[in-house]
Structures are given as C-alpha cells and as structure tokens.
Design a protein around this motif. Structure first.
Motif, PDB file in Angstrom:
ATOM      1  N   LEU A  58      38.718  98.223  86.552  1.00  0.00           N
ATOM      2  CA  LEU A  58      39.836  97.573  87.225  1.00  0.00           C
ATOM      3  C   LEU A  58      39.353  96.338  87.982  1.00  0.00           C
ATOM      4  N   PRO A  59      40.023  95.214  87.828  1.00  0.00           N
ATOM      5  CA  PRO A  59      41.129  95.002  86.897  1.00  0.00           C
ATOM      6  C   PRO A  59      40.646  95.028  85.457  1.00  0.00           C
ATOM      7  N   GLU A  60      41.536  95.358  84.535  1.00  0.00           N
ATOM      8  CA  GLU A  60      41.149  95.393  83.130  1.00  0.00           C
ATOM      9  C   GLU A  60      40.841  93.980  82.638  1.00  0.00           C
ATOM     10  N   PRO A  61      39.901  93.857  81.691  1.00  0.00           N
ATOM     11  CA  PRO A  61      39.618  92.530  81.123  1.00  0.00           C
ATOM     12  C   PRO A  61      40.829  92.007  80.368  1.00  0.00           C
ATOM     13  N   PRO A  62      41.033  90.694  80.331  1.00  0.00           N
ATOM     14  CA  PRO A  62      42.206  90.142  79.640  1.00  0.00           C
ATOM     15  C   PRO A  62      42.130  90.394  78.136  1.00  0.00           C
ATOM     16  N   ARG A  63      43.289  90.615  77.540  1.00  0.00           N
ATOM     17  CA  ARG A  63      43.375  90.753  76.096  1.00  0.00           C
ATOM     18  C   ARG A  63      43.396  89.366  75.455  1.00  0.00           C
ATOM     19  N   SER A  64      43.141  89.314  74.161  1.00  0.00           N
ATOM     20  CA  SER A  64      43.243  88.055  73.432  1.00  0.00           C
ATOM     21  C   SER A  64      44.661  87.517  73.574  1.00  0.00           C
ATOM     22  N   GLU A  66      46.099  86.628  76.355  1.00  0.00           N
ATOM     23  CA  GLU A  66      46.709  86.972  77.642  1.00  0.00           C
ATOM     24  C   GLU A  66      47.041  85.718  78.453  1.00  0.00           C
ATOM     25  N   ASP A  67      46.232  84.680  78.270  1.00  0.00           N
ATOM     26  CA  ASP A  67      46.441  83.460  79.064  1.00  0.00           C
ATOM     27  C   ASP A  67      47.367  82.462  78.382  1.00  0.00           C
ATOM     28  N   GLY A  68      48.005  82.865  77.287  1.00  0.00           N
ATOM     29  CA  GLY A  68      48.977  81.990  76.648  1.00  0.00           C
ATOM     30  C   GLY A  68      48.670  81.721  75.195  1.00  0.00           C
ATOM     31  N   PRO A  69      49.560  81.031  74.495  1.00  0.00           N
ATOM     32  CA  PRO A  69      49.417  80.830  73.047  1.00  0.00           C
ATOM     33  C   PRO A  69      48.244  79.937  72.647  1.00  0.00           C
ATOM     34  N   GLU A  70      47.749  79.112  73.572  1.00  0.00           N
ATOM     35  CA  GLU A  70      46.668  78.188  73.215  1.00  0.00           C
ATOM     36  C   GLU A  70      45.418  78.937  72.756  1.00  0.00           C
ATOM     37  N   ASN A  71      45.171  80.112  73.302  1.00  0.00           N
ATOM     38  CA  ASN A  71      43.982  80.889  72.942  1.00  0.00           C
ATOM     39  C   ASN A  71      44.350  82.184  72.220  1.00  0.00           C
ATOM     40  N   SER A 110      55.259  88.874  65.704  1.00  0.00           N
ATOM     41  CA  SER A 110      56.296  87.927  66.113  1.00  0.00           C
ATOM     42  C   SER A 110      55.719  86.527  65.962  1.00  0.00           C
ATOM     43  N   ARG A 111      56.546  85.563  65.569  1.00  0.00           N
ATOM     44  CA  ARG A 111      56.077  84.182  65.466  1.00  0.00           C
ATOM     45  C   ARG A 111      55.908  83.564  66.855  1.00  0.00           C
ATOM     46  N   GLY A 112      56.822  83.903  67.774  1.00  0.00           N
ATOM     47  CA  GLY A 112      56.701  83.441  69.143  1.00  0.00           C
ATOM     48  C   GLY A 112      55.665  84.261  69.894  1.00  0.00           C
ATOM     49  N   HIS A 113      55.097  83.676  70.937  1.00  0.00           N
ATOM     50  CA  HIS A 113      54.056  84.364  71.703  1.00  0.00           C
ATOM     51  C   HIS A 113      54.703  85.306  72.724  1.00  0.00           C
ATOM     52  N   TYR A 114      55.033  86.505  72.234  1.00  0.00           N
ATOM     53  CA  TYR A 114      55.644  87.535  73.071  1.00  0.00           C
ATOM     54  C   TYR A 114      54.890  88.836  72.903  1.00  0.00           C
ATOM     55  N   ASP A 154      46.281  97.096  72.817  1.00  0.00           N
ATOM     56  CA  ASP A 154      45.164  96.990  73.763  1.00  0.00           C
ATOM     57  C   ASP A 154      44.240  95.822  73.466  1.00  0.00           C
ATOM     58  N   GLY A 155      44.289  95.288  72.243  1.00  0.00           N
ATOM     59  CA  GLY A 155      43.363  94.215  71.896  1.00  0.00           C
ATOM     60  C   GLY A 155      43.940  92.826  72.033  1.00  0.00           C
ATOM     61  N   ALA A 156      45.260  92.704  71.894  1.00  0.00           N
ATOM     62  CA  ALA A 156      45.883  91.385  71.904  1.00  0.00           C
ATOM     63  C   ALA A 156      47.217  91.447  72.634  1.00  0.00           C
ATOM     64  N   ALA A 157      47.536  90.335  73.317  1.00  0.00           N
ATOM     65  CA  ALA A 157      48.769  90.244  74.092  1.00  0.00           C
ATOM     66  C   ALA A 157      49.919  89.679  73.276  1.00  0.00           C
ATOM     67  N   HIS A 158      49.768  89.598  71.967  1.00  0.00           N
ATOM     68  CA  HIS A 158      50.793  89.091  71.056  1.00  0.00           C
ATOM     69  C   HIS A 158      51.330  90.280  70.269  1.00  0.00           C
TER      70      HIS A 158
END
Length: 208
Positions: A58-64, A66-71, A110-114, A154-158
């Motif tokens: 804690l805190p958990e490491p960010p997922r792929s 997580e900081d937005g569509p650029e990455n 999803s095509r959009g980053h959701y 758990d691996g990606a925020a998309h």
C-alpha cells in the motif's frame, strides 16, 4: 514490507482495510477439507501446499494506463494492427498472437480509455450486446460448449474482457479453472490458430 515502509504508508494515510488486518499474514494456511482441490475440475494432484500470505503493498503500484491514455498500451493499438480481428467506433476485438491451449481465445477492449467503473452510460449499454456478438462468433466455430468471459483488471486500467472457449465434451475443464487448464494443455498449431482467428473475424464482421 519493512517497518519503515509501513510507517511511511501510515504517514500518507494508507492503512490496510479491516479485512486485510484480519488476515494471517506470513502464517501457513491450510488446504480446506472438501475445498476446490477435491473438485473434478481442479487441474493439479499430489501433495500441495498453500503459500503464506505476503504483506500488503500500500499504496498499490499503478496499473498500465493508470495515468491516462498517453501511456496505455491498448490506446496505442490502431485498428489496422494485425492483432485486431474486428472493431467499430467504440469496441475492438483482438486475437492472442501466440496460440493458446484452448480452441479459441480473444480479448474485447473499449476504444475509449475507460475502466468498467467510469464507462459512459452509452458504452455500458452496448457492453452486453457486444459480448453476445463475440460469444456468437466464437461458438460459430463449432465444437465449443461454453465461452467463459473474464474480467480481472489488475494489470491494466483500460477495460478489457477475456473470452475463453471451452471445448465441447471436456467437462473436466468447466468452471473456474479453465484459464489454468489452458496453461497445461498442448498449444494449438499456429496454422490452425491463424485459421480460427480468421473465422472469428469473419463471423464478427457478418454479425450485425
């Protein structure tokens, strides 16, 4: 996790939940009598030992992504990518580039980053029908009893869903352990895997 790391987390206001605090961290766990190890579908046998629970991170490491569509790897994929079997304005179905130990497996993005929690209402209304469309395409191959749909996240925020085909007649592969069985089964030959993906792509395109 060291005492210093725990203290740093506490300073940031990150504390384990009451549930996590109740867990027997670091202590041996027992295999429950009558549990999943005794199920016909459980793929392993012999003497098994449950791992001890590791300390919470804690805190958990960010997922792929997580900081937005650029990455985000999913956002970088274009619809002319060879791994894309079908796409419309809002959804994309992708193959597994390497053969699996199942007759078919694809992923829906999803095509959009959701992620699921922030999926717009319009897209959420489409999710059920597009899942049905993917399942129909896989079952059109023949010899498929069920299409398992999994979402871990758990691996990606998309948002991405896994569609795994259980071969007809193989009742031992039913249920929870199908992804684990897929690790142990012989991989489908590459030419068969490629032909299967072409058939799924054609079925997706023909369905409307």
């Amino acid at each position: 996790m060291t005492d210093n790391e725990r203290a740093a987390d506490r300073e940031r206001g990150v504390e384990p939940s009451p549930f996590v605090r109740s867990l027997p961290i670091g202590k041996p766990l027992e295999l429950p009598a009558g549990g999943v190890v005794g199920w016909d579908a459980f793929p392993l046998e012999g003497e098994l030992k449950v791992k001890a629970l590791a300390e919470p991170v804690l805190p958990e490491p960010p997922r792929s992504g997580e900081d937005g569509p650029e990455n985000c790897r999913a956002c970088q994929r274009e619809i002319d990518d060879p791994d894309v079997l079908w796409a419309d304005d809002h959804w994309m179905v992708c193959r597994f580039a390497e053969p699996e130990g199942l007759p078919a497996a694809v992923m829906l993005f999803s095509r959009g980053h959701y992620d699921l929690a922030d999926l717009p209402a319009e897209r959420a209304a489409e999710l059920g029908p597009v899942c049905q469309r993917v399942e129909r395409a896989i079952k059109s191959l023949g010899g498929i009893a069920r299409v398992h749909i999994n979402r871990w996240g758990d691996g990606a925020a998309h948002l991405h869903l896994w569609f795994l085909a259980r071969p007809e007649g193989m009742l031992q592969l039913r249920g929870t352990f199908l992804p684990l069985w897929a690790e142990f089964l012989p991989k489908v030959p590459e030419d068969v895997w490629a032909r299967t993906n072409r058939q799924i792509a054609a079925a997706l395109a023909a369905d409307s």
